[in-house]
Design a protein around this motif. Structure first.
Motif, PDB file in Angstrom:
ATOM      1  N   ARG A  61       0.890  -1.073   0.080  1.00 56.06           N
ATOM      2  CA  ARG A  61       0.175   0.038   0.064  1.00 56.06           C
ATOM      3  C   ARG A  61       0.879   1.165   0.140  1.00 56.06           C
ATOM      4  NH1 ARG A  61      -4.005   0.242  -2.518  1.00 56.06           N
ATOM      5  NH2 ARG A  61      -3.043  -1.355  -3.251  1.00 56.06           N
ATOM      6  N   ALA A  62       2.033   1.173   0.935  1.00 49.85           N
ATOM      7  CA  ALA A  62       2.701   2.435   0.868  1.00 49.85           C
ATOM      8  C   ALA A  62       3.459   2.500  -0.699  1.00 49.85           C
ATOM      9  CB  ALA A  62       3.932   2.257   2.063  1.00 49.85           C
ATOM     10  N   PHE A  63       4.000   1.678  -1.287  1.00 43.50           N
ATOM     11  CA  PHE A  63       4.510   2.134  -2.609  1.00 43.50           C
ATOM     12  C   PHE A  63       3.469   2.335  -3.569  1.00 43.50           C
ATOM     13  CE2 PHE A  63       8.278  -0.533  -0.893  1.00 43.50           C
ATOM     14  CZ  PHE A  63       9.196  -0.251  -1.975  1.00 43.50           C
ATOM     15  N   ARG A  64       2.249   1.965  -3.255  1.00 47.39           N
ATOM     16  CA  ARG A  64       1.205   2.307  -4.400  1.00 47.39           C
ATOM     17  C   ARG A  64       0.632   3.589  -4.282  1.00 47.39           C
ATOM     18  NH1 ARG A  64      -1.905   3.491  -7.697  1.00 47.39           N
ATOM     19  NH2 ARG A  64      -3.744   2.520  -8.510  1.00 47.39           N
ATOM     20  N   ILE A  65       0.607   4.283  -2.647  1.00 45.41           N
ATOM     21  CA  ILE A  65      -0.182   5.467  -2.505  1.00 45.41           C
ATOM     22  C   ILE A  65       0.880   6.712  -2.258  1.00 45.41           C
ATOM     23  CG2 ILE A  65      -1.538   6.515  -0.845  1.00 45.41           C
ATOM     24  CD1 ILE A  65      -2.966   4.510  -2.504  1.00 45.41           C
ATOM     25  N   ALA A 124       6.582   8.908 -14.380  1.00 42.92           N
ATOM     26  CA  ALA A 124       7.646   9.562 -13.867  1.00 42.92           C
ATOM     27  C   ALA A 124       7.676   9.047 -12.239  1.00 42.92           C
ATOM     28  CB  ALA A 124       7.750  10.937 -13.814  1.00 42.92           C
ATOM     29  N   VAL A 125       6.704   8.871 -11.543  1.00 38.17           N
ATOM     30  CA  VAL A 125       6.780   8.682 -10.051  1.00 38.17           C
ATOM     31  C   VAL A 125       5.877   7.359 -10.053  1.00 38.17           C
ATOM     32  CG1 VAL A 125       6.165   9.750  -7.976  1.00 38.17           C
ATOM     33  CG2 VAL A 125       6.900  11.069  -9.675  1.00 38.17           C
ATOM     34  N   GLU A 126       4.795   7.338 -10.305  1.00 36.92           N
ATOM     35  CA  GLU A 126       4.024   6.070  -9.749  1.00 36.92           C
ATOM     36  C   GLU A 126       4.606   4.672 -10.227  1.00 36.92           C
ATOM     37  OE1 GLU A 126      -0.736   4.371  -9.506  1.00 36.92           O
ATOM     38  OE2 GLU A 126      -0.199   6.357 -10.447  1.00 36.92           O
ATOM     39  N   GLN A 127       4.825   4.514 -11.549  1.00 38.15           N
ATOM     40  CA  GLN A 127       5.121   3.395 -12.322  1.00 38.15           C
ATOM     41  C   GLN A 127       6.601   2.852 -11.779  1.00 38.15           C
ATOM     42  OE1 GLN A 127       6.339   3.020 -16.495  1.00 38.15           O
ATOM     43  NE2 GLN A 127       4.473   1.860 -16.428  1.00 38.15           N
ATOM     44  N   PRO A 128       7.787   3.682 -11.679  1.00 38.84           N
ATOM     45  CA  PRO A 128       8.921   3.196 -10.809  1.00 38.84           C
ATOM     46  C   PRO A 128       8.681   2.589  -9.717  1.00 38.84           C
ATOM     47  CG  PRO A 128       9.180   5.354 -12.002  1.00 38.84           C
ATOM     48  CD  PRO A 128       7.714   5.171 -12.190  1.00 38.84           C
TER      49      PRO A 128
END
Length: 375
Positions: free
Chosen positions: A78-82, A348-352
């Motif tokens: 969840r942390a990586f996703r949000i 740039a941010v979410e996908q990596p």
């Protein structure tokens, strides 16, 4: 990563609808489309139902199989996703006041602690106020794993239904109290008090907005705990379609006066039930139901949700207003700007960070249920 085309279609529709609703910050879509944009807030409720279903299935399925609660993996995922995209957008709001859709912004600590929806002064600080729904989601992520663990220790239909009825009744009680105690006295008085009481007392607080998440969780519990029932209704798609459409039409009619007493009290559970049936219907759609572009919109929907007000404001102040554009030309610029900013934030941010999460999952062999891949 496996995607479910029906749920992707609902997620894409939800984010488009929300963005149409928030177009009011740049003057709206005009009178011809006011009926569509004015109901766009329902897209958030659809997101709640989808989240309740996907997260509910992700947690309940392994617990029902007798596996331990992998709470560390859940919170890490969840942390990586949000957090990465959210913190990036929050940094822009804090560092560049001119980029905001409104001047006033609540203190950054309220965003970082996800207490914004409980403490907001909406009249003076409406900027980035749409983060309220993320606060509700975070509270759900914090508590639900432990509720799921408790539910599956001694599975019981009666106990599950009793919990659901209690949550719905509590929300209705809170909303009716706020309406009668705060909104009713302010209804015929000049000033914004009536609407502010609605936003701060009924629409934003977590304890008043659990209906959609609950409906999604109960849907996941039905699929996990009673697979025969789930299969029974999946093959009766005509009945599901009729029931979901009828309930949704009733909710639409009820919310004609969105700030009224009965919509505020009973409208949200009715709407959530209708949306849950839509989710159940969509979960069984096959690949041939794919709509071009829906998968992509679904993938970037979170970044779009976070950034679309920044994009609308930037397009309005830098292009539409200086060039005095109107009608279809202005709408096209807004659409392109919102999609461009949302896509930039995603790639740039979410996908990596999502890819980083996947690598950690592979190293730790963390199983992820197919129905929850998109979350």
């Amino acid at each position: 990563m496996q995607r479910l085309p029906g749920l992707d279609l609902l997620r894409a529709w939800a984010i488009v609808w929300v963005m149409l609703f928030h177009s009011y910050i740049v003057g709206g879509l005009g009178e011809r489309f006011a009926w569509l944009s004015s109901y766009g807030w329902m897209g958030v409720d659809l997101f709640f139902v989808l989240s309740g279903y996907l997260i509910g299935y992700q947690l309940l399925a392994p617990l029902v199989r007798g596996e331990p609660l992998a709470w560390r993996d859940f919170y890490r995922r969840r942390a990586f996703r949000i957090l990465p995209a959210f913190i990036t957008v929050l940094a822009i709001y804090v560092a560049w006041p001119s980029a905001r859709e409104a001047p006033g912004l609540q203190p950054a600590w309220q965003f970082l602690t996800f207490t914004l929806n409980l403490l907001i002064d909406y009249q003076h600080n409406p900027a980035f106020s749409h983060a309220w729904s993320l606060c509700v989601e975070e509270h759900f992520y914090l508590l639900f794993p432990w509720i799921a663990f408790w539910m599956t220790r001694r599975p019981s239909i009666g106990r599950t239904l009793a919990m659901g009825v209690a949550v719905v009744a509590f929300g209705m009680g809170v909303r009716s109290y706020v309406w009668l105690h705060d909104m009713a006295p302010a209804r015929n008085q000049p000033g914004p008090a009536f609407g502010l009481h609605f936003v701060e007392g009924i629409y934003y607080p977590t304890w008043a907005r659990l209906d959609g998440l609950l409906a999604g969780v109960l849907l996941a519990a039905l699929r996990v705990g009673r697979p025969a029932w789930w299969s029974h209704w999946q093959v009766r798609r005509g009945m599901l379609f009729g029931a979901s459409g009828g309930l949704f039409a009733l909710a639409w009619w009820l919310f004609r006066d969105r700030l009224g007493f009965w919509p505020s009290v009973v409208g949200y559970p009715l709407l959530s039930l209708s949306l849950a049936l839509w989710v159940m219907l969509a979960s069984g759609l096959h690949a041939r139901w794919k709509v071009p572009g829906a998968n992509w919109l679904a993938r970037i929907s979170y970044s779009l949700y976070l950034s679309h007000k920044l994009a609308l404001h930037a397009v309005a102040t830098q292009l539409v207003q200086p060039w005095q554009m109107h009608g279809f030309a202005a709408f096209s610029l807004y659409a392109v700007g919102v999609l461009a900013v949302g896509a930039a934030l995603y790639y740039a941010v979410e996908q990596p960070f999502l890819r980083w999460r996947e690598r950690i999952d592979q190293r730790q062999s963390v199983p992820v249920a197919p129905a929850a891949m998109a979350s």
